[in-house]
Design an enzyme around this catalytic site. Sequence first.
Site, PDB file in Angstrom:
ATOM      1  N   ARG A 109      -3.759  -5.266   1.770  1.00  0.00           N
ATOM      2  CA  ARG A 109      -2.561  -6.028   1.434  1.00  0.00           C
ATOM      3  C   ARG A 109      -2.345  -7.109   2.487  1.00  0.00           C
ATOM      4  O   ARG A 109      -2.364  -6.840   3.677  1.00  0.00           O
ATOM      5  CB  ARG A 109      -1.338  -5.111   1.391  1.00  0.00           C
ATOM      6  N   ASN A 122      -8.617  -5.663  -6.240  1.00  0.00           N
ATOM      7  CA  ASN A 122      -9.369  -4.420  -6.085  1.00  0.00           C
ATOM      8  C   ASN A 122     -10.095  -4.011  -7.359  1.00  0.00           C
ATOM      9  O   ASN A 122     -11.201  -3.475  -7.297  1.00  0.00           O
ATOM     10  CB  ASN A 122      -8.455  -3.310  -5.553  1.00  0.00           C
ATOM     11  N   ASP A 176      -4.863  13.966   3.430  1.00  0.00           N
ATOM     12  CA  ASP A 176      -3.532  14.514   3.162  1.00  0.00           C
ATOM     13  C   ASP A 176      -3.569  16.042   3.208  1.00  0.00           C
ATOM     14  O   ASP A 176      -2.665  16.693   3.733  1.00  0.00           O
ATOM     15  CB  ASP A 176      -3.058  14.030   1.785  1.00  0.00           C
ATOM     16  N   HIS A 204      -2.895   9.366  -3.851  1.00  0.00           N
ATOM     17  CA  HIS A 204      -2.896   9.272  -2.390  1.00  0.00           C
ATOM     18  C   HIS A 204      -1.836   8.240  -1.986  1.00  0.00           C
ATOM     19  O   HIS A 204      -2.129   7.125  -1.631  1.00  0.00           O
ATOM     20  CB  HIS A 204      -4.276   8.857  -1.895  1.00  0.00           C
TER      21      HIS A 204
END
Length: 350
Positions: A109, A122, A176, A204
């Site tokens: 970004r 992307n 995570d 995610h």
Amino acid sequence: MLTLLSAMYIVVRAASSEADPIRVLVTGAAGQIAYSLLYSIAKGDVFGKDQPIILVLLDIPPMLPVLDGVVMELQDCALPLLREVIPTDKVEVGFKDLDAAILVGSMPRKEGMERKDLLKANVAIFKTQGAALEKYAKKTVRVLVVGNPANTNCLIASKSAPSIPKENFSCLTRLDHNRARSQVAMRCGVPADAVKNVIIWGNHSSTQYPDVHHAMVNVHGKEVKAYDAVKDDSWLKGDFISTVQLRGAAVIKARKLSSAMSAAKAICDHMRDWWFGTLDGEFMSMGVYAGGNSYGIPEDLIYSFPVHIKNKSWNIHDGLTVNDFSRAKMDATAAELVEERDTALSFLSQ
Ligand SMILES: NC(=O)c1ccc[n+]([C@@H]2O[C@H](COP(=O)([O-])OP(=O)(O)OC[C@H]3O[C@@H](n4cnc5c(N)ncnc54)[C@H](O)[C@@H]3O)[C@@H](O)[C@H]2O)c1
Ligand SMILES: *[C@@H]1O[C@H](CO)[C@@H](O)[C@H](O)[C@H]1NC(C)=O
Ligand SMILES: *[C@@H]1O[C@H](CO)[C@@H](O)[C@H](O)[C@H]1NC(C)=O
Ligand SMILES: CC(=O)N[C@H]1CO[C@H](CO)[C@@H](O)[C@@H]1O
């Protein structure tokens, strides 16, 4: 007899030392995750101590000089398993004959960039790389997508490589998973490996749902449910979840850079488990293709589920009970992914 045994020994040794090297691609290879990742792969932590490796490093043209530095350092590590390092900015070189592809590079970004434009950029990258997998890689290649938005990028790559089984695509939610495991372990004062079967559901992102309803903690040799070991339901339903969800942002705030060491470690964990399997009675979190018949999650998403792995194939661990608290959180993160998928697919068909 002895001679026969030693002859067999020599045959076995010769066979194993002649194992064909596998070709492993890392994209975004000049970046900071790759810098932490490549050494572990090249020294055998992921694909085994007897498995020679050819490392293929792909990045974009302006990063080629940096990549040369990474190649020099890998050479200077003098690693016996590392047979060749191939730096490139060309997909036809990068994706050729791959056994494993770790897709770390993506469009970051930028200041003032709209979400939609970021997604569009992307989609373009992962469409190209999926098509390159289709054209140049082995059909048995295992693909792990790390570059964000990881779930949707993974879906786009898979859709762009129709002749490679969907099961061979996954995205990283192991970081995570490891964060959740470690938070519970620290809370209970036990080592991280005393906690098992935490689950990350969904995307995610900060809507992911870290779930410990089925997690077990080994407290002084006795396995107890995480809820009984922690003895603080409001923490488990509140701060625990938000700490895991927002951990990436907390690391960026502190380090002024995003998680790299821990991301690299999680990539190694994910790939090693895919290659060698999970322990009996244990499952790990992995973003995988949702076929529409697991836990009521809509089909055609890459969604993080609990999986166990045998013979290099994963299966979603079915049959866990899901209470209302969990259901709402699992559905919320699924809804986010559905929306992102639909936008991404509209770009894909353009
Ligand atoms: N899924 C996860 O758990 C997780 C965790 C941490 C980071 N990430 C993501 O991983 C990605 C990489 O993170 P980083 O810290 O290494 O970033 P970085 O900016 O340090 O490195 C990214 C590298 O990718 C390269 N790149 C960009 N587009 C490319 C393309 N089309 N082909 C090949 N290479 C390309 C860049 O040139 C750069 O060298 C980011 O998208 C980040 O958000 C995911
Ligand atoms: C899903 O997670 C990724 C990775 O954090 C994020 O970039 C993306 O915006 C999330 N999707 C949505 C729709 O919020
Ligand atoms: C794994 O593969 C081996 C040999 O290929 C086979 O004998 C075994 O049954 C397989 N196990 C599972 C769980 O599929
Ligand atoms: C799930 C997984 O890793 N697997 C498959 C990838 O594709 C080959 C066939 O092309 C299968 O043999 C693997 O099991």
